[in-house]
Scaffold this active site. Structure first.
Site, PDB file in Angstrom:
ATOM      1  N   PHE A 142      48.761  75.202  39.562  1.00  0.00           N
ATOM      2  CA  PHE A 142      47.578  74.768  40.312  1.00  0.00           C
ATOM      3  C   PHE A 142      46.392  75.603  39.879  1.00  0.00           C
ATOM      4  O   PHE A 142      46.457  76.831  39.902  1.00  0.00           O
ATOM      5  CB  PHE A 142      47.788  74.915  41.827  1.00  0.00           C
ATOM      6  CG  PHE A 142      46.569  74.510  42.618  1.00  0.00           C
ATOM      7  CD1 PHE A 142      46.358  73.184  42.973  1.00  0.00           C
ATOM      8  CD2 PHE A 142      45.606  75.450  42.973  1.00  0.00           C
ATOM      9  CE1 PHE A 142      45.211  72.799  43.663  1.00  0.00           C
ATOM     10  CE2 PHE A 142      44.463  75.077  43.669  1.00  0.00           C
ATOM     11  CZ  PHE A 142      44.267  73.752  44.012  1.00  0.00           C
ATOM     12  N   ASP A 182      45.778  82.795  35.174  1.00  0.00           N
ATOM     13  CA  ASP A 182      45.055  82.495  36.410  1.00  0.00           C
ATOM     14  C   ASP A 182      45.617  83.412  37.488  1.00  0.00           C
ATOM     15  O   ASP A 182      46.704  83.166  38.020  1.00  0.00           O
ATOM     16  CB  ASP A 182      45.240  81.011  36.766  1.00  0.00           C
ATOM     17  CG  ASP A 182      44.491  80.623  38.034  1.00  0.00           C
ATOM     18  OD1 ASP A 182      44.070  81.532  38.794  1.00  0.00           O
ATOM     19  OD2 ASP A 182      44.348  79.410  38.280  1.00  0.00           O
ATOM     20  N   LYS A 239      39.711  84.148  45.193  1.00  0.00           N
ATOM     21  CA  LYS A 239      40.288  84.309  46.534  1.00  0.00           C
ATOM     22  C   LYS A 239      39.967  85.624  47.252  1.00  0.00           C
ATOM     23  O   LYS A 239      39.008  85.674  48.008  1.00  0.00           O
ATOM     24  CB  LYS A 239      41.799  84.061  46.468  1.00  0.00           C
ATOM     25  CG  LYS A 239      42.092  82.562  46.245  1.00  0.00           C
ATOM     26  CD  LYS A 239      43.425  82.125  46.793  1.00  0.00           C
ATOM     27  CE  LYS A 239      43.476  80.619  46.992  1.00  0.00           C
ATOM     28  NZ  LYS A 239      43.857  79.849  45.806  1.00  0.00           N
TER      29      LYS A 239
HETATM   30  C1  PLP Z   1      43.265  78.726  45.025  1.00  0.00           C
HETATM   31  C2  PLP Z   1      43.509  78.680  43.561  1.00  0.00           C
HETATM   32  C3  PLP Z   1      42.582  78.089  42.684  1.00  0.00           C
HETATM   33  C4  PLP Z   1      41.355  77.378  43.159  1.00  0.00           C
HETATM   34  O1  PLP Z   1      40.462  78.206  43.839  1.00  0.00           O
HETATM   35  P1  PLP Z   1      39.295  77.563  44.742  1.00  0.00           P
HETATM   36  O2  PLP Z   1      38.517  78.752  45.200  1.00  0.00           O
HETATM   37  O3  PLP Z   1      39.952  76.816  45.851  1.00  0.00           O
HETATM   38  O4  PLP Z   1      38.511  76.671  43.847  1.00  0.00           O
HETATM   39  C5  PLP Z   1      42.857  78.150  41.327  1.00  0.00           C
HETATM   40  N1  PLP Z   1      43.965  78.749  40.859  1.00  0.00           N
HETATM   41  C6  PLP Z   1      44.851  79.333  41.672  1.00  0.00           C
HETATM   42  C7  PLP Z   1      46.049  80.010  41.098  1.00  0.00           C
HETATM   43  C8  PLP Z   1      44.670  79.311  43.052  1.00  0.00           C
HETATM   44  O5  PLP Z   1      45.590  79.845  43.860  1.00  0.00           O
END
Ligand code: PLP
Length: 386
Positions: free
Chosen positions: A133, A217, A246
């Site tokens: 994700f 990520d 985050k």
């Molecule tokens: C939450 C998340 C995103 C997206 O972040 P947003 O601030 O909601 O756009 C991307 N990658 C990972 C691994 C995430 O947990």
């Protein structure tokens, strides 16, 4: 006085219905605790999806925001501001040693990473992993190989290749055409699934052989969540670039792409931008967050507490599997639906958690909790399961 029913009706009328909200209306937070409009107290084991990692309204974060907001809130990236530049320096020193591009969210940090990869290798393919994700904007969504999220929005950005997390699939997918391999070292939204170490190592090797960028990520895994500043610090596999967001702003919206030295000069003047990104207030908050999460003693605590949580979960009835890295925990249940369990935890046990699927519950408690709160959460989960 507005009632909960009135607020829910107003929400239905006024907010685009992309979220199925849980039945709680929070008005205040402190540390690991939240209070609803009726004054009921909750233990928060979700922290706004790994955002409030240093706890709700940490005094140092509140103070930093207050002070900066009274001094200067915004000027744009057309000018120099010290909180941003010093924050970039701290982030690069804590990780890859290259340079930083600031954003306002996780998805935007991923967009910056994708642009970095394509800029470094024009027309290059991006290899991503099933179950991953990376966000909801078009580039990030195209990197998120989940049918239910992607299909309604076709056509997506071209050039993405999705593979299962195996060494064979990886070696088959990565070639001289590959611009980047993008993955979460521990997949968060899928329900806490660590990518096998041999796959990470193979990705590093394949990227080196084919001149591609390995991009981690770390939006969810970073900032001490797994028991080290960045998840890759425990893995011995260093990426070429990485994303964070985050927890970085202590609740304020901020994200970043961090590059290693090899990619620090790829993006050139005019290649990318953002009006809000790197603003003084979220950056001031981020400095306060880093002061807390850079502490090695906290990392040790996160590992110990995570193990305590895992040990307590694994013997509970209906729990089949527990996956845990630091205080990033997912567990699977049988003979009970995870969304139903999570609602029961919230409404009856006053424990905030979330379901990442029909049979998976995820726990992301604040990193500043203690043994007593872990044990209390375990008791509440046991009660909800019995
Ligand atoms: C939450 C998340 C995103 C997206 O972040 P947003 O601030 O909601 O756009 C991307 N990658 C990972 C691994 C995430 O947990």
């Amino acid at each position: 006085m507005t009632t909960f029913d009135e607020l829910r009706a107003l929400d239905r009328q006024s907010i685009v219905g992309t979220y199925a909200r849980l039945p709680a209306w929070f008005v205040r937070g402190e540390g690991a605790r939240l209070w609803d409009a009726d004054g009921a107290e909750y233990l928060d084991f979700l922290t706004g999806i790994s955002v409030s990692s240093v706890g709700h309204c940490h005094p140092k974060v509140v103070e930093a925001i207050r002070e900066q907001a009274g001094q200067l809130i915004h000027t744009s990236n057309l000018f120099y501001t010290e909180p941003m530049i010093r924050l970039a320096d701290r982030l690069r020193r804590s990780s890859l040693g290259g340079r930083v591009f600031f954003t306002n969210s996780g998805a935007e940090a991923v967009e910056a990473a994708l642009k970095l990869a394509r800029r470094a290798k024009t027309g290059g393919e991006i290899v991503v992993v099933h179950g991953g994700f990376h966000g909801r904007t078009y580039g990030a969504l195209s990197a998120t190989p989940q049918e239910s999220k992607q299909a309604p929005f076709a056509p997506l950005v071209p050039g993405f290749i999705a593979i299962p997390p195996t060494v064979e699939a990886l070696n088959r997918a990565v070639s001289d055409r590959t611009a980047a391999v993008l993955l979460e070292p521990v997949q968060g939204e899928s329900g806490v699934h660590p990518i096998p170490l041999e796959v990470l190592r193979a990705a590093r090797e394949a990227c080196d052989v084919h001149g591609a960028a390995l991009i981690f990520d770390e939006i969810q895994t970073g900032l001490a969540r797994t028991g080290s500043m960045w998840a890759w610090h425990q893995l011995g596999v260093e990426p070429d670039a990485m994303t964070t967001a985050k927890a970085l702003g202590g609740g304020l919206p901020i994200g970043a792409l961090i590059t290693g030295p090899g990619f620090e000069e790829v993006l050139q003047p005019g290649d990318h931008g953002s009006t809000f990104a790197g603003g003084p207030v979220p950056c001031a908050a981020a400095h306060a967050v880093l002061d807390i999460v850079e502490d090695p003693a906290l990392h040790t605590r996160v590992k110990e507490l995570g193990e305590r949580l895992r040990e307590g979960l694994k013997d509970l009835p209906h729990v089949t599997t527990v996956r845990q890295r630091g205080l990033m925990v997912g567990f699977d249940v049988e003979d009970v639906a995870a969304p139903e369990l999570v609602t029961r935890l919230l409404t009856e046990q006053k424990l905030v958690a979330n379901a990442t699927g029909p049979a998976t519950v995820r726990l992301l408690p604040p990193l500043i909790i203690g043994e007593a709160e872990i044990d209390s959460a375990l008791e509440r989960i046991a009660a909800a399961l019995s």
